[in-house]
Design a protein around this motif. Structure first.
Motif, PDB file in Angstrom:
ATOM      1  N   UNK A 115       0.828  -1.274   0.016  1.00  0.00           N
ATOM      2  CA  UNK A 115      -0.055   0.054   0.021  1.00  0.00           C
ATOM      3  C   UNK A 115       0.911   1.439   0.116  1.00  0.00           C
ATOM      4  N   UNK A 116       1.901   1.308   0.684  1.00  0.00           N
ATOM      5  CA  UNK A 116       2.688   2.460   0.774  1.00  0.00           C
ATOM      6  C   UNK A 116       3.402   2.585  -0.662  1.00  0.00           C
ATOM      7  N   UNK A 117       3.985   1.655  -1.053  1.00  0.00           N
ATOM      8  CA  UNK A 117       4.666   1.506  -2.618  1.00  0.00           C
ATOM      9  C   UNK A 117       3.750   2.390  -3.340  1.00  0.00           C
ATOM     10  N   UNK A 118       2.366   1.832  -3.492  1.00  0.00           N
ATOM     11  CA  UNK A 118       1.513   2.178  -4.335  1.00  0.00           C
ATOM     12  C   UNK A 118       1.102   3.742  -4.276  1.00  0.00           C
ATOM     13  N   UNK A 119       1.032   3.982  -2.768  1.00  0.00           N
ATOM     14  CA  UNK A 119       0.791   5.652  -2.575  1.00  0.00           C
ATOM     15  C   UNK A 119       1.823   6.349  -3.084  1.00  0.00           C
ATOM     16  N   UNK A 120       3.090   5.975  -2.735  1.00  0.00           N
ATOM     17  CA  UNK A 120       4.467   6.985  -3.407  1.00  0.00           C
ATOM     18  C   UNK A 120       4.503   7.069  -4.837  1.00  0.00           C
ATOM     19  N   UNK A 121       4.096   5.731  -5.470  1.00  0.00           N
ATOM     20  CA  UNK A 121       4.252   5.799  -6.832  1.00  0.00           C
ATOM     21  C   UNK A 121       3.052   6.744  -7.406  1.00  0.00           C
ATOM     22  N   UNK A 122       1.856   6.602  -7.003  1.00  0.00           N
ATOM     23  CA  UNK A 122       0.776   7.382  -7.203  1.00  0.00           C
ATOM     24  C   UNK A 122       1.009   8.867  -7.246  1.00  0.00           C
TER      25      UNK A 122
END
Length: 233
Positions: A115-122
């Motif tokens: 979830x953190x990876x997705x948030x940062x990349x978004x």
């Protein structure tokens, strides 16, 4: 083409679990175990995000983060999520001008990491080829789904913690928030951090807001009380 993630972790069992979860979420995943291998590897294999352990053989995660944010020729500047098992290191990690986009503490849930990876990349972060998005309208605008903020239609390149801090201040213009209130909003897992951690984030936020509203002080210090946000004129 799927987004690329490099895991730098010397505990192979942890790296294996994270690799499986990230691969199931559609990411192309690579893994290194030594810190002194990272810079040369990234120079030849740019990625969108690095999950970077703090304690590594060969070279520490802090030193790697500094190098990747130094702007040195030949080195990419991917998004970085720092990982640490030492809670007492968090204040030092966040208080330094390192340029990491987020951090996470061990032990953690693999789903939380994804979830953190997705948030940062978004949000765009420092990912390869990312361009800052433009948002319409004047004033502050927040997109919680993408963890993006903008000021007067200009995107702000904020870390997750900076986003949370600015949203608290910007949600109540003119209201004074104490450091304790800001820390509670920024860190919901009850970790212990010092006042200077908030001050460090405020300093970085001011710099980023100044880039979008030159000559205007938007975050004000109120002596003995805390900070408040005042909209641009």
């Amino acid at each position: 083409m799927s987004e690329r993630v490099l895991i730098v972790e010397d505990e192979t069992k942890i790296a294996g679990v994270l690799s499986d979860y990230l691969a199931q979420s559609g990411y192309t995943v690579h893994h290194l175990t030594r810190g002194d291998e990272v810079e040369a590897w990234l120079a030849a294999h740019p990625v969108d995000l690095v999950l970077l352990d703090l304690m590594l053989p060969g070279k520490s995660g802090l030193d790697i983060c500094r190098a990747l944010r130094s702007g040195a020729p030949g080195l990419p500047s991917p998004a970085i999520i720092m990982v640490t098992a030492r809670v007492e290191e968090i204040d030092r990690l966040l208080g330094l001008e390192l340029g990491a986009d987020d951090y996470i503490c061990k032990p953690f849930s693999p789903r939380e990491v994804v979830a953190r990876v997705k948030a940062v990349l978004r949000r765009g972060g420092h990912a390869a080829g990312a361009a800052p998005a433009q948002a319409p309208g004047r004033g502050l605008h927040f997109d919680d789904a993408a963890w993006r903020a903008s000021l007067d239609g200009q995107a702000l390149d904020l870390t997750v913690v900076e986003y949370q801090l600015l949203k608290v201040l910007g949600s109540r213009p003119g209201r004074i928030f104490s450091r304790e209130q800001l820390m509670d909003a920024m860190y919901r897992d009850e970790r212990v951090v010092s006042d200077r951690t908030v001050d460090s984030h405020i300093k970085k936020l001011r710099r980023k807001l100044e880039e979008r509203a030159p000559g205007q002080e938007l975050i004000h210090s109120v002596y003995g009380l805390g900070y408040k946000y005042e909209p641009p004129a």
